[in-house]
Design an enzyme around this catalytic site. Structure first.
Site, PDB file in Angstrom:
ATOM      1  N   GLY A 137       1.381  -1.175  -0.064  1.00  7.66           N
ATOM      2  CA  GLY A 137      -0.074   0.331  -0.158  1.00  7.66           C
ATOM      3  C   GLY A 137       1.165   1.044   0.009  1.00  7.66           C
ATOM      4  O   GLY A 137       1.521   0.939   0.554  1.00  7.66           O
ATOM      5  N   CYS A 138      -0.214   2.431  -0.577  1.00  9.04           N
ATOM      6  CA  CYS A 138       1.245   3.480  -1.168  1.00  9.04           C
ATOM      7  C   CYS A 138       1.863   4.042   0.806  1.00  9.04           C
ATOM      8  O   CYS A 138       2.598   3.946   0.763  1.00  9.04           O
ATOM      9  CB  CYS A 138      -0.020   4.669  -1.482  1.00  9.04           C
TER      10      CYS A 138
END
Length: 312
Positions: free
Chosen positions: A117-118
């Site tokens: 995930g970012c």
């Protein structure tokens, strides 16, 4: 090594991550990019036929749709899942090769890879080395915040900021106010944390770029540290990394969250004073935080040049 150019298919090609992956792949001559007619992207039969042709598939879908899509894939096909669905699944390699040689080998040898995930990418890039080296106890309660451009919210959020132009979107906004953001499980899993971090994401009115930060009192560390010593620590840890490097203190005394927008790089910054330490990860939410990382993982899985298709 596959005999001919590997065939690559993006399932979910109309979404923000899918479009970004395609833009990185469309002009490459070392792969064959399979494209489905846009009118057929919700047609399971057409999708399954395209999946049968592919050597590697990117899943750029919501979580449940990604789980369902895996069932459509041939058991021998390589898959990179950009959703949250498989990031803590032990049957899937976690797609962050810079963390250790073991992480990298797992990606190379795995059929199934979960793209990070970012927000999690920035957090893990800072915390994993500290835990792995023994500088930070895994029971420490870590408080972190992460500022992102609105493209991280996908098409709906992009429309809200660029088309609807609501007054409330002109100022930064905290979200995930229940402190249970969906990236927290992978943060804990990859860093071997025993205590759930206090994590607050923030979205603001700019397209691309991410700045994730953590602040510590010096007493949190097992050894005497300073900004200078920690800069060297991260520089040594990421010495051979393709996309991550430790950065010098900015001359301006500021860190702008969009400084690395439209790149696939990440910088680790360490600032502070003799008593308190600020560690920051600066990168693009669509680059090292999503599509750039996915392409980096694809290159490893297919035995291609590591830097191919990346904006470094």
């Amino acid at each position: 090594m596959l005999e001919s150019r590997p065939k690559v298919y993006v399932d979910g090609q109309a979404g923000t991550t899918g479009l970004q992956i395609i833009s990185r792949l469309k002009d490459r001559d070392d792969i064959e990019l399979l494209l489905l007619d846009d009118k057929l992207r919700h047609d399971d039969k057409a999708r399954k036929e395209m999946m049968k042709k592919a050597d590697l598939i990117f899943l750029c879908l919501p979580d449940q749709a990604a789980i369902d899509a895996v069932k459509l894939c041939d058991p021998s096909t390589k898959i990179i899942d950009a959703s949250t669905a498989h990031r803590t699944n032990p049957d899937w390699a976690y797609g962050f090769p810079e963390l250790s040689e073991n992480h990298k080998k797992k990606i190379i040898n795995s059929r199934l890879v979960a793209n990070p995930g970012c927000h999690a990418s920035g957090f893990i890039a800072m915390v994993y080395p500290l835990i792995a080296s023994g500088l930070l106890d895994p029971s420490t309660t870590i408080t972190s915040w992460s500022l992102t451009g609105y493209t991280g919210g996908g098409k709906k959020m992009i429309h809200e900021f660029e088309e609807e132009k609501k007054l409330c979107n002109e100022a930064p906004a905290w979200y995930g106010l229940n402190l249970m953001h969906k990236h927290i499980p992978e943060m804990m899993n990859e860093c071997s944390l025993k205590t759930r971090p206090l994590f607050v994401p923030i979205v603001d009115d700019y397209p691309c770029g991410m700045l994730t930060g953590i602040a510590f009192n010096k007493e949190a560390f097992s050894k005497e540290v300073s900004p200078e010593l920690l800069r060297k620590f991260f520089s040594d840890f990421y010495r051979d990394a393709l996309t991550i490097k430790a950065a010098d203190e900015p001359d301006s005394g500021r860190l702008e969250a969009n400084r690395l927008a439209h790149t696939d790089l990440m910088e680790i910054h360490v600032n502070g004073n003799e008593d308190q330490i600020l560690i920051s990860a600066l990168f693009d939410n669509l680059g090292k935080g999503a599509s750039g990382a996915a392409v980096e993982n694809m290159n490893l899985m297919l035995g291609l040049k590591p830097e191919a298709g990346l904006n470094l």
